[in-house]
Design an enzyme around this catalytic site. Structure first.
Site, PDB file in Angstrom:
ATOM      1  N   SER A   1      18.056 -23.115 -27.030  1.00 48.29           N
ATOM      2  CA  SER A   1      18.772 -22.658 -27.243  1.00 48.29           C
ATOM      3  C   SER A   1      20.058 -21.845 -26.026  1.00 48.29           C
ATOM      4  CB  SER A   1      19.013 -21.590 -28.344  1.00 48.29           C
ATOM      5  OG  SER A   1      19.529 -19.969 -28.607  1.00 48.29           O
ATOM      6  N   ASN A   2      21.331 -21.774 -25.740  1.00 50.50           N
ATOM      7  CA  ASN A   2      21.266 -21.244 -24.483  1.00 50.50           C
ATOM      8  C   ASN A   2      22.237 -19.704 -25.138  1.00 50.50           C
ATOM      9  OD1 ASN A   2      21.055 -23.096 -23.249  1.00 50.50           O
ATOM     10  ND2 ASN A   2      23.117 -24.031 -23.966  1.00 50.50           N
ATOM     11  N   ASN A   3      21.982 -19.298 -26.193  1.00 47.65           N
ATOM     12  CA  ASN A   3      22.373 -18.258 -26.853  1.00 47.65           C
ATOM     13  C   ASN A   3      21.334 -16.823 -26.248  1.00 47.65           C
ATOM     14  OD1 ASN A   3      22.540 -15.481 -28.455  1.00 47.65           O
ATOM     15  ND2 ASN A   3      23.397 -16.883 -29.898  1.00 47.65           N
TER      16      ASN A   3
ATOM     17  N   GLY B   1      21.173 -13.496 -27.020  1.00 49.57           N
ATOM     18  CA  GLY B   1      20.966 -12.846 -27.773  1.00 49.57           C
ATOM     19  C   GLY B   1      19.704 -13.344 -28.411  1.00 49.57           C
TER      20      GLY B   1
ATOM     21  N   GLU C   1      22.526 -32.367 -31.467  1.00 49.78           N
ATOM     22  CA  GLU C   1      23.093 -32.535 -32.564  1.00 49.78           C
ATOM     23  C   GLU C   1      22.235 -31.734 -33.712  1.00 49.78           C
ATOM     24  OE1 GLU C   1      24.592 -36.212 -32.940  1.00 49.78           O
ATOM     25  OE2 GLU C   1      25.430 -36.549 -31.499  1.00 49.78           O
TER      26      GLU C   1
ATOM     27  N   ASP D   1      17.039 -22.173 -35.827  1.00 54.53           N
ATOM     28  CA  ASP D   1      18.237 -22.179 -36.647  1.00 54.53           C
ATOM     29  C   ASP D   1      18.235 -21.250 -37.898  1.00 54.53           C
ATOM     30  OD1 ASP D   1      20.018 -23.831 -36.857  1.00 54.53           O
ATOM     31  OD2 ASP D   1      19.968 -24.690 -38.537  1.00 54.53           O
TER      32      ASP D   1
ATOM     33  N   PHE E   1      26.264 -11.404 -37.644  1.00 57.88           N
ATOM     34  CA  PHE E   1      26.825 -11.309 -38.252  1.00 57.88           C
ATOM     35  C   PHE E   1      25.978  -9.684 -38.436  1.00 57.88           C
ATOM     36  CE2 PHE E   1      28.072 -14.420 -39.545  1.00 57.88           C
ATOM     37  CZ  PHE E   1      29.351 -14.826 -39.943  1.00 57.88           C
ATOM     38  N   ASP E   2      25.840  -9.112 -37.265  1.00 59.83           N
ATOM     39  CA  ASP E   2      24.484  -8.014 -37.373  1.00 59.83           C
ATOM     40  C   ASP E   2      25.267  -6.643 -37.470  1.00 59.83           C
ATOM     41  OD1 ASP E   2      22.339  -8.353 -36.498  1.00 59.83           O
ATOM     42  OD2 ASP E   2      22.559  -8.239 -34.455  1.00 59.83           O
TER      43      ASP E   2
ATOM     44  N   LYS F   1      15.207  -2.945 -35.387  1.00 55.13           N
ATOM     45  CA  LYS F   1      15.735  -4.369 -35.696  1.00 55.13           C
ATOM     46  C   LYS F   1      15.170  -5.117 -35.933  1.00 55.13           C
ATOM     47  CE  LYS F   1      18.733  -7.757 -34.928  1.00 55.13           C
ATOM     48  NZ  LYS F   1      20.038  -8.836 -33.766  1.00 55.13           N
TER      49      LYS F   1
END
Length: 205
Positions: A7-9, A11, A39, A68, A156-157, A177
């Site tokens: 992932s490159n997220n 957060g 993909e 995911d 969506f936090d 959290k």
């Protein structure tokens, strides 16, 4: 131990790095190793996470971890689910957290059933052909707020309310959290799975 994060997220990277720190694991975003996005053709979190982990491992030669995650809204039959990251694009908006929140609130106007769950499925593999992938699932149930609240977190936090606190994830301090979130729960499971299967009989580091 170096582990590629599929992932490159940013957060996700920050949260997972903090939670796996007890193992001495160093998470490296796949982009830093020149790996693109895999993909995600499947309809379940676990299948997509496994595909991403195998892809990252195959392109780096390193063990890999994939997450995911998504939002499952009761009134929408569990959707957007695996399409959570692209939710806003269904309604003509550009992809992005703020637009996802905007689209969700618009689609939920007039809906009284606000029940929803955040789900995180973590999959770790030692190699692309690992016959025994480690799989951890974290789920937290809550309700969708009628307007964004708080400035922390991501995704969506700002609209995911935890009934036990009466606050959204975005209103909670990071340590609170992480202790109660879907990713916090899956990370703690993964920590134990790695200890049992990958680090048993070692000093972990």
């Amino acid at each position: 131990m170096k582990l590629v994060l599929a992932s490159n997220n940013r957060g996700k990277l920050a949260e997972l790095q903090a939670m796996l720190a007890p193992l001495g694991v160093q998470l490296i975003p796949q982009a830093e190793l020149g790996v693109g996005e895999a993909e995600e053709p499947f309809h379940t979190f676990v299948e997509n996470a496994l595909a991403k982990a195998r892809f990252a491992s195959a392109h780096t030669g390193l063990p890999a971890l994939a997450d995911d995650a998504g939002l499952c809204v009761q009134a929408f039959g569990g959707q957007p689910g695996v399409q959570t990251a692209y939710y806003a694009t269904q309604f003509g908006y550009d992809k992005g957290d703020a637009n996802n929140v905007r689209a969700l609130l618009e689609q939920m106007q007039g809906i009284d059933d606000r029940r929803a769950a955040m789900v995180s499925t973590l999959v770790a593999v030692r190699s692309p052909q690992d016959p025994e992938p480690l799989i951890a699932v974290g789920r937290v149930a809550g309700e969708i707020a009628r307007a964004p609240r708080g400035t922390g977190g991501f995704g969506f936090d700002p609209v995911m309310v935890l009934p036990a606190f009466g606050k959204t994830f975005a209103e909670l301090p990071p340590e609170v959290k992480n202790a109660h979130s879907h990713r916090g729960r899956s990370s703690r499971q993964m920590l134990e799975l790695m200890r049992e299967h990958w680090f048993a009989g070692t000093s972990e580091r």
